[in-house]
Scaffold this motif. Structure first.
Motif, PDB file in Angstrom:
ATOM      1  N   ILE A   1       0.681  -0.837   0.269  1.00  0.00           N
ATOM      2  CA  ILE A   1       0.128  -0.218  -0.558  1.00  0.00           C
ATOM      3  C   ILE A   1       0.606   1.416   0.039  1.00  0.00           C
ATOM      4  N   ILE A   2       1.965   1.133   1.211  1.00  0.00           N
ATOM      5  CA  ILE A   2       2.984   2.536   1.636  1.00  0.00           C
ATOM      6  C   ILE A   2       3.666   2.249  -0.767  1.00  0.00           C
ATOM      7  N   MET A   3       4.060   1.234  -0.778  1.00  0.00           N
ATOM      8  CA  MET A   3       4.716   1.698  -2.807  1.00  0.00           C
ATOM      9  C   MET A   3       3.588   2.498  -3.599  1.00  0.00           C
ATOM     10  N   MET A   4       2.577   1.930  -3.478  1.00  0.00           N
ATOM     11  CA  MET A   4       1.196   2.468  -3.772  1.00  0.00           C
ATOM     12  C   MET A   4       0.759   4.151  -3.866  1.00  0.00           C
ATOM     13  N   ILE A   5       0.877   4.692  -3.221  1.00  0.00           N
ATOM     14  CA  ILE A   5       0.382   5.471  -2.640  1.00  0.00           C
ATOM     15  C   ILE A   5       1.796   5.932  -3.248  1.00  0.00           C
ATOM     16  N   PHE A   6       2.887   6.161  -2.715  1.00  0.00           N
ATOM     17  CA  PHE A   6       4.634   6.935  -3.478  1.00  0.00           C
ATOM     18  C   PHE A   6       4.598   6.560  -4.449  1.00  0.00           C
ATOM     19  N   ILE A   7       3.773   5.893  -5.907  1.00  0.00           N
ATOM     20  CA  ILE A   7       3.846   5.781  -7.425  1.00  0.00           C
ATOM     21  C   ILE A   7       2.748   7.267  -7.307  1.00  0.00           C
ATOM     22  N   LEU A   8       1.737   6.791  -6.674  1.00  0.00           N
ATOM     23  CA  LEU A   8       0.040   7.673  -7.325  1.00  0.00           C
ATOM     24  C   LEU A   8       1.011   8.999  -6.563  1.00  0.00           C
ATOM     25  N   ILE A   9       1.147   9.342  -5.628  1.00  0.00           N
ATOM     26  CA  ILE A   9       1.780  10.799  -5.549  1.00  0.00           C
ATOM     27  C   ILE A   9       3.373  11.151  -6.343  1.00  0.00           C
ATOM     28  N   ALA A  10       4.455  10.272  -6.509  1.00  0.00           N
ATOM     29  CA  ALA A  10       4.556  10.840  -7.594  1.00  0.00           C
ATOM     30  C   ALA A  10       4.242  11.025  -9.002  1.00  0.00           C
ATOM     31  N   ALA A  11       3.296  10.209  -9.403  1.00  0.00           N
ATOM     32  CA  ALA A  11       2.275  10.331 -11.121  1.00  0.00           C
ATOM     33  C   ALA A  11       1.938  12.002 -10.242  1.00  0.00           C
ATOM     34  N   GLY A  12       1.111  12.277  -9.542  1.00  0.00           N
ATOM     35  CA  GLY A  12       0.240  13.599  -9.052  1.00  0.00           C
ATOM     36  C   GLY A  12       1.222  14.046  -9.440  1.00  0.00           C
ATOM     37  N   CYS A  13       1.981  14.201  -8.691  1.00  0.00           N
ATOM     38  CA  CYS A  13       3.235  15.050  -9.088  1.00  0.00           C
ATOM     39  C   CYS A  13       3.356  16.070 -10.886  1.00  0.00           C
ATOM     40  N   VAL A  14       3.467  15.195 -11.653  1.00  0.00           N
ATOM     41  CA  VAL A  14       3.821  15.245 -12.441  1.00  0.00           C
ATOM     42  C   VAL A  14       2.620  15.383 -13.822  1.00  0.00           C
ATOM     43  N   MET A  15       1.532  14.544 -13.233  1.00  0.00           N
ATOM     44  CA  MET A  15       0.912  14.826 -14.202  1.00  0.00           C
ATOM     45  C   MET A  15      -0.202  15.191 -14.262  1.00  0.00           C
ATOM     46  N   GLU A  16      -1.548  15.205 -14.698  1.00  0.00           N
ATOM     47  CA  GLU A  16      -2.971  15.752 -14.422  1.00  0.00           C
ATOM     48  C   GLU A  16      -3.741  14.367 -13.980  1.00  0.00           C
ATOM     49  N   THR A  17      -4.442  13.997 -13.526  1.00  0.00           N
ATOM     50  CA  THR A  17      -5.278  12.932 -13.088  1.00  0.00           C
ATOM     51  C   THR A  17      -5.884  12.319 -14.103  1.00  0.00           C
ATOM     52  N   THR A  18      -6.013  13.026 -15.310  1.00  0.00           N
ATOM     53  CA  THR A  18      -7.138  12.289 -15.955  1.00  0.00           C
ATOM     54  C   THR A  18      -5.854  10.630 -16.960  1.00  0.00           C
ATOM     55  N   PRO A  19      -4.429  11.021 -17.343  1.00  0.00           N
ATOM     56  CA  PRO A  19      -4.378  10.318 -17.925  1.00  0.00           C
ATOM     57  C   PRO A  19      -3.167   9.395 -16.466  1.00  0.00           C
ATOM     58  N   ASN A  20      -3.637   9.918 -15.321  1.00  0.00           N
ATOM     59  CA  ASN A  20      -3.196   9.119 -13.859  1.00  0.00           C
ATOM     60  C   ASN A  20      -3.207   7.985 -14.074  1.00  0.00           C
ATOM     61  N   ILE A  21      -4.876   7.786 -14.142  1.00  0.00           N
ATOM     62  CA  ILE A  21      -5.623   7.000 -13.948  1.00  0.00           C
ATOM     63  C   ILE A  21      -6.184   6.275 -15.004  1.00  0.00           C
ATOM     64  N   VAL A  22      -6.202   7.077 -16.178  1.00  0.00           N
ATOM     65  CA  VAL A  22      -6.692   5.745 -17.210  1.00  0.00           C
ATOM     66  C   VAL A  22      -4.926   4.756 -18.053  1.00  0.00           C
ATOM     67  N   ILE A  23      -4.522   5.369 -17.367  1.00  0.00           N
ATOM     68  CA  ILE A  23      -2.568   4.821 -16.896  1.00  0.00           C
ATOM     69  C   ILE A  23      -2.501   3.498 -16.343  1.00  0.00           C
ATOM     70  N   LEU A  24      -2.261   4.516 -15.116  1.00  0.00           N
ATOM     71  CA  LEU A  24      -2.025   3.759 -13.286  1.00  0.00           C
ATOM     72  C   LEU A  24      -3.657   2.675 -13.049  1.00  0.00           C
ATOM     73  N   ALA A  25      -4.842   2.604 -12.941  1.00  0.00           N
ATOM     74  CA  ALA A  25      -5.943   2.109 -12.153  1.00  0.00           C
ATOM     75  C   ALA A  25      -5.994   0.913 -13.448  1.00  0.00           C
ATOM     76  N   PRO A  26      -5.951   0.426 -14.122  1.00  0.00           N
ATOM     77  CA  PRO A  26      -5.511  -1.102 -14.494  1.00  0.00           C
ATOM     78  C   PRO A  26      -3.942  -1.934 -14.042  1.00  0.00           C
ATOM     79  N   ILE A  27      -3.451  -0.460 -14.286  1.00  0.00           N
ATOM     80  CA  ILE A  27      -2.263  -1.641 -13.399  1.00  0.00           C
ATOM     81  C   ILE A  27      -1.833  -1.615 -12.121  1.00  0.00           C
ATOM     82  N   LEU A  28      -2.272  -1.214 -11.480  1.00  0.00           N
ATOM     83  CA  LEU A  28      -1.985  -0.874  -9.751  1.00  0.00           C
ATOM     84  C   LEU A  28      -3.585  -2.436  -9.418  1.00  0.00           C
TER      85      LEU A  28
END
Length: 442
Positions: free
Chosen positions: A332-359
């Motif tokens: 869970i901590i690893m997932m949170i770290f990945i999501l916060i790092a992704a949120g830093c560099v990219m908008e919500t929509t691409p993060n959701i459509v790319i990361l949601a099916p993987i995580l």
């Protein structure tokens, strides 16, 4: 080690690495995200041969052929109409009257109006820009340093994707096949917890540094001020009232609630004579520009998601992470770290459509409730929006004020810390996300 295990699990080759390198390169060159995703998806399909190019057009269409997505432009348009009719300023007046009994009242009012406006428009960047223009100068006049005032608005605007109705929950619901109304209901308590954490942070910082001068009002003065503000601006709350009651009572779908909100807001603008037909071209163009960024990303992400699924990347990612550690807490901590790092560099929509099916398979593997996973993901991405030094909201408020991004980022650290505590509670306490839901989701 993690990357090596992923390689062994999926046997990744240049049909994966090539598109990834292309995507990173295009993003670094400031190519629009939808174009970077589209080019990478097509290259992956060509190199892997997993799906014929003739099917890409169909995949693009089916990616956005969803009634739920109609709510996205409607909520965006509602936010624009609120600004042009001046109703957003009524929110500020009521929020200020509500919090004026405390020291640091206008700072708290700024956070509340960020929550009110962003929850209706469903966009954190729009909330940061709209509320920032209304409040930052007044915050400075009240005694706040300009960098801190900017950080306060940036943090408050994060609630745009966290407090329902939110565009982010509509999109993740579409991607993972979950009802947006269910996610709205589940996000209510976590979203309010984030809002309260920002309020508490501002109160604590204000008490330490005594930014906002003046004496707190008496109970009688507070009641009088609040009564006056409600009397002059009660009608502004008709719009959020319709949205929240319609969705949470089950009488309206998010799309129907968005359509009703647009019509009611426009009618109120005409009745109050703060909106005219001449305002419509600029208003519609502004909303179309925002919508034109979101929908192409969703469309082009569909073939990319299909290619990744066929290549077994989500399953390989699960195998790689669990080989590193099978402890749910660590995962869970690893997932949170990945999501916060992704949120830093990219908008919500691409993060959701790319990361949601993987995580999502990873969350399933440790037994995390799918609703809880969605709330955790969106909240962690929201924290990324103000995480120094690349948080999107930091750049938005820096752009409208001209303040140094590094100065704002430094002042944002306390907000990130307290919001991160809430994210951890969401991740480890399922009841925060499922208490309001029917028993089937608990």
């Amino acid at each position: 080690m993690l990357w090596q295990t992923l390689n062994q699990s999926v046997e990744l080759g240049w049909d994966f690495y090539g598109p990834v390198i292309l995507f990173v390169s295009l993003i670094a060159l400031a190519v629009p995200v939808w174009a970077a995703i589209g080019a990478s998806a097509i290259l992956m399909l060509v190199m892997s041969g997993d799906m014929p190019l003739s099917a890409v057009g169909e995949s693009l269409f089916t990616g956005i052929d969803a009634f739920a997505l109609t709510a996205v432009p409607l909520f965006i348009l509602t936010g624009d109409v609120l600004v042009r009719t001046g109703l957003s300023r009524k929110f500020l007046d009521v929020a200020e009257a509500l919090t004026c009994w405390t020291r640091g009242g206008f700072g708290s009012a700024t956070v509340l109006v960020c929550g009110m406006f962003s929850a209706i428009s469903g966009s954190d960047a729009a909330g940061a820009a709209a509320v920032g223009r209304m409040t930052i100068e007044r915050l400075v006049e009240s005694g706040y340093p300009r960098p801190y005032a900017c950080a306060l608005v940036a943090a408050g605007a994060c609630t745009g994707i966290l407090i329902p109705p939110s565009i982010a929950y509509i999109i993740i619901g579409l991607v993972l096949g979950i009802s947006a109304s269910t996610l709205f209901l589940a996000a209510l308590i976590p979203g309010l917890c984030i809002l309260v954490s920002i309020l508490i942070t501002n109160i604590v910082v204000n008490r330490i540094y005594k930014y906002e001068g003046g004496e707190p009002m008496t109970l009688g003065q507070w009641g009088s001020n609040l009564g006056k503000a409600l009397k002059s601006g009660w009608y502004a709350f008709i719009v959020p009232g319709i949205i929240f009651y319609g969705i949470f009572s089950g009488r309206l779908t998010p799309t129907e609630a968005g359509a009703t909100a647009v019509v009611v807001t426009i009618l109120m603008g005409f009745i109050l004579r703060t909106l005219s037909l001449a305002d419509f071209p600029a208003m519609l163009l502004s909303s179309a520009k925002v919508n034109g960024v979101i929908l192409p990303i969703i469309a082009f992400s569909a073939p990319l998601a299909e290619a990744l699924a066929i290549m077994g990347v989500p399953q390989g990612f699960v195998a790689a992470v669990t080989s590193f550690s099978e402890e749910p807490m660590v995962i869970i901590i690893m997932m949170i770290f990945i999501l916060i790092a992704a949120g830093c560099v990219m908008e919500t929509t691409p993060n959701i459509v790319i990361l949601a099916p993987i995580l999502k398979p990873l969350a399933d593997n440790i037994g995390m409730n799918e609703i809880q996973f969605c709330i955790m993901m969106i909240t962690a991405l929201g924290v990324g929006f103000i995480t120094p030094p690349l948080g999107l909201n930091l750049f938005v408020v820096s752009g409208i004020t001209g303040e140094s991004i590094l100065k704002i980022a430094w002042q944002a650290i306390p907000f990130v810390f307290f919001m991160l505590i809430v994210v951890l509670f969401i991740a480890f306490v399922p009841a925060l996300s499922t208490t309001l839901l029917p028993a089937i989701y608990q």
